[in-house]
Design a protein around this motif. Sequence first.
Motif, PDB file in Angstrom:
ATOM      1  N   THR A 197      65.107  27.388 -20.116  1.00 43.41           N
ATOM      2  CA  THR A 197      63.291  27.491 -20.042  1.00 43.41           C
ATOM      3  C   THR A 197      62.849  26.881 -18.706  1.00 43.41           C
ATOM      4  O   THR A 197      63.928  25.668 -18.054  1.00 43.41           O
ATOM      5  N   ASN A 198      61.667  26.900 -18.162  1.00 45.66           N
ATOM      6  CA  ASN A 198      61.969  26.589 -16.798  1.00 45.66           C
ATOM      7  C   ASN A 198      60.482  25.811 -16.772  1.00 45.66           C
ATOM      8  O   ASN A 198      59.619  25.975 -17.521  1.00 45.66           O
ATOM      9  N   GLU A 199      61.455  24.160 -16.649  1.00 44.71           N
ATOM     10  CA  GLU A 199      59.928  23.116 -16.825  1.00 44.71           C
ATOM     11  C   GLU A 199      58.708  22.615 -15.947  1.00 44.71           C
ATOM     12  O   GLU A 199      58.030  21.772 -15.574  1.00 44.71           O
ATOM     13  N   GLY A 200      59.237  23.636 -14.697  1.00 46.69           N
ATOM     14  CA  GLY A 200      58.565  23.122 -13.687  1.00 46.69           C
ATOM     15  C   GLY A 200      56.997  23.620 -13.731  1.00 46.69           C
ATOM     16  O   GLY A 200      56.996  24.593 -14.541  1.00 46.69           O
ATOM     17  N   SER A 201      56.749  23.829 -12.347  1.00 51.75           N
ATOM     18  CA  SER A 201      55.012  23.747 -12.261  1.00 51.75           C
ATOM     19  C   SER A 201      54.294  25.625 -11.376  1.00 51.75           C
ATOM     20  O   SER A 201      53.962  25.724 -11.356  1.00 51.75           O
ATOM     21  N   ALA A 202      55.584  25.833 -11.268  1.00 49.85           N
ATOM     22  CA  ALA A 202      55.668  27.424 -10.027  1.00 49.85           C
ATOM     23  C   ALA A 202      56.583  28.862 -10.698  1.00 49.85           C
ATOM     24  O   ALA A 202      57.571  28.109 -11.636  1.00 49.85           O
ATOM     25  N   GLU A 203      56.546  28.800 -10.602  1.00 55.73           N
ATOM     26  CA  GLU A 203      57.587  30.923 -10.879  1.00 55.73           C
ATOM     27  C   GLU A 203      58.312  30.345 -10.309  1.00 55.73           C
ATOM     28  O   GLU A 203      58.477  30.172  -9.401  1.00 55.73           O
ATOM     29  N   THR A 204      59.460  30.480 -10.539  1.00 49.00           N
ATOM     30  CA  THR A 204      60.963  30.560  -9.824  1.00 49.00           C
ATOM     31  C   THR A 204      62.728  32.065 -10.747  1.00 49.00           C
ATOM     32  O   THR A 204      62.231  32.007 -11.710  1.00 49.00           O
ATOM     33  N   TRP A 205      63.360  31.730 -10.058  1.00 51.05           N
ATOM     34  CA  TRP A 205      64.498  31.928 -10.433  1.00 51.05           C
ATOM     35  C   TRP A 205      65.930  31.932 -11.099  1.00 51.05           C
ATOM     36  O   TRP A 205      65.854  29.771 -10.705  1.00 51.05           O
ATOM     37  N   TYR A 206      66.074  31.410 -11.987  1.00 53.99           N
ATOM     38  CA  TYR A 206      67.771  30.473 -12.550  1.00 53.99           C
ATOM     39  C   TYR A 206      68.496  31.583 -12.563  1.00 53.99           C
ATOM     40  O   TYR A 206      68.539  32.886 -13.503  1.00 53.99           O
TER      41      TYR A 206
END
Length: 294
Positions: free
Chosen positions: A190-199
């Motif tokens: 899960t992306n827990e951040g506030s911006a769209e990003t890659w993992y």
Amino acid sequence: MPIVRRIVTPSESLDKADEIADNGTDLQVNLSSDVLFAIDKATLTGKARAVLARTAKLIDASPAAVVRVEGHADATGNHAINDPLSERRAQAVQRELESLVTRDGVRFQARGYGLRRPLYDNGTEEGRRRNRRVTVTFAKPQERQEPAADTAQTSEPAAVKAGDGQPFSMKVTGLRRLPGGLGLLTYTITNEGSAETWYNDLHQAQDWESYIYQAASNVRLTDPAGRRRYLPGRLQVGKDLYCACTDLSGVRSSTEKYAPGQTRTFWDLFALPDEAATLQVEIATFPRLDLSVG
């Protein structure tokens, strides 16, 4: 008509003495020449007998009438050096296995291939180390037939940060035992951040895997008691091998971005040892987890 693919399940000993690839029919045991022999020698080391005793036990449990023993070298040196050395090493392993195997009716075939059949990149030190090997191939030992069982494993989320600083969490949602000695690991990221990003770390394969497609291959199961590490299975399509796991993208394409709060579910197929009580799960850059196996 259903399409049937062969599944190859790889594993490796924690002491780097051997790698095993199980294709459902045969076992291919790659024994490290660095463990078995001194440099440029074909005389077995003191440690070699214990390593070969493990292989002999597998042969004793196998229905194989013929066992192939093949010596291989890295790209250092030339054919004039590597060909006879790889053959002498194969013959040394054959003689030792003949003394260790207790089952009657087993015939051995030894041959040296020098540097002609590399499995890994000879351009790296690790690739050359793994190419220096003696490969022992024989029919797979028969396994106990057990019904599928769900270990019902779940874990608390573990968190890391992606390259641009956005936090990600991972949770193991299941480790299911399947027929045929297989196991299915499922987990979410899960992306827990506030911006769209890659993992991107999930598809960075390590050790002795190399996949054409980006897939969820950077996952390991380790059996501490059995001193063995299990890698994601591979689907054999012709001569090509593809990860038996979640596909992330096409050839040489970047993986998709995660939106803020987005969760994705992944799976990987492994060999799952019957005797394992606890497995350590390593998924990309997330902290290691310990899971009990039912």
